[in-house]
Design an enzyme around this catalytic site. Structure first.
Site, PDB file in Angstrom:
ATOM      1  N   GLU A 128      43.177  34.856  43.208  1.00 59.59           N
ATOM      2  CA  GLU A 128      42.101  35.633  43.821  1.00 59.59           C
ATOM      3  C   GLU A 128      42.262  35.645  45.339  1.00 59.59           C
ATOM      4  OE1 GLU A 128      40.175  37.904  44.135  1.00 59.59           O
ATOM      5  OE2 GLU A 128      38.297  37.464  43.123  1.00 59.59           O
ATOM      6  N   ARG A 174      40.600  29.931  35.387  1.00 58.81           N
ATOM      7  CA  ARG A 174      39.743  30.961  34.794  1.00 58.81           C
ATOM      8  C   ARG A 174      40.570  32.157  34.317  1.00 58.81           C
ATOM      9  NH1 ARG A 174      38.963  30.739  40.357  1.00 58.81           N
ATOM     10  NH2 ARG A 174      38.817  32.689  41.555  1.00 58.81           N
ATOM     11  N   HIS A 191      42.371  38.457  38.762  1.00 62.21           N
ATOM     12  CA  HIS A 191      41.065  38.332  39.421  1.00 62.21           C
ATOM     13  C   HIS A 191      40.587  39.661  39.993  1.00 62.21           C
ATOM     14  CE1 HIS A 191      41.709  33.944  39.230  1.00 62.21           C
ATOM     15  NE2 HIS A 191      42.974  34.311  39.359  1.00 62.21           N
ATOM     16  N   HIS A 248      39.622  38.237  34.581  1.00 61.26           N
ATOM     17  CA  HIS A 248      39.147  37.066  33.840  1.00 61.26           C
ATOM     18  C   HIS A 248      37.662  37.203  33.497  1.00 61.26           C
ATOM     19  CE1 HIS A 248      36.820  35.393  37.184  1.00 61.26           C
ATOM     20  NE2 HIS A 248      37.842  35.680  37.977  1.00 61.26           N
TER      21      HIS A 248
END
Length: 232
Positions: free
Chosen positions: A89, A62, A184, A11
């Site tokens: 993440e 995100r 992530h 991202h």
């Protein structure tokens, strides 16, 4: 000849990345730079004539918004986007939402690096009553609490990412599709570690910048034929 292709994109820069804050499962959005990085990723895919058949992403906005911006710029928004918390993440426990430099000062550089860049050392866990605990987030209300971490090492992150990769993503690759994953830094590092058979020592040195694209082509046995990194 058709072949399976896996396209990984980290991202774009988030608001917490911008402020040097540990993010983890905290659901913060992209910064303006992050939105620009997502657009550039879409432009890069268009330049190289890469149009995914399906997209996978996490439950964190995100990564979701990076995929949406990228696909909008690619003019390729019709494809299915499947989301899973297993692509989230790494969970940074009690360090989430805290300044990285302040944590380094508090814990010392050796402990800080052992957690941040090491393979099997987790940060301190969140308490279950902490407002930052995902047990309190309605998004995760239907997930067994035993599956929701209070902290994670990269090793822990790798376990859940590979579960999802094996259960869902590899099935699409076996159909010789082009598969996009918008995720992530650490969830992608964990996947790359497995794909490239990196050791815990090697993964320490490996980073993926925000907005970077890593691409793998596979043969019918899911062995890597070629790796390319696309940088804007």
């Amino acid at each position: 000849m058709s072949k399976a292709r896996l396209v990984l994109v980290r991202h774009g820069q988030s608001i917490y990345n911008q402020k040097n804050i540990f993010t983890g499962w905290t659901d913060v959005d992209l910064s303006q730079q992050g939105r620009d990085e997502a657009k550039k990723a879409g432009q890069l895919l268009k330049k190289h004539n890469i149009y995914p058949d399906i997209c996978f992403t996490s439950w964190l906005k995100r990564a979701i918004h990076t995929a949406q911006i990228l696909l909008q710029d690619l003019e390729w928004e019709h494809i299915n986007m499947l989301k899973s918390y297993k692509l989230n993440e790494r969970h940074y426990g009690d360090w989430q939402g805290r300044d990285k430099d302040a944590i380094k000062k508090e814990y010392g550089e050796e402990k800080f690096l052992a957690v941040r860049r090491g393979y099997d050392v987790p940060p301190p866990p969140l308490h279950v009553n902490d407002e930052r605990c995902v047990w309190n987030d309605k998004k995760y209300a239907n997930i067994d609490k035993k599956l929701l971490p209070l902290h994670e090492s990269l090793k822990d992150t790798k376990k859940r990412v590979l579960e999802y990769y094996t259960e869902q993503i590899i099935l699409e690759l076996q159909k010789e599709k082009t598969v996009l994953i918008s995720a992530h830094g650490n969830s992608l590092r964990a996947l790359v570690m497995e794909l490239e058979k990196m050791t815990p020592q090697e993964i320490v040195q490996f980073e993926i910048p925000t907005g970077e694209i890593i691409m793998y082509d596979f043969d019918s046995d899911m062995k890597i034929l070629e790796k390319n990194v696309l940088i804007g």
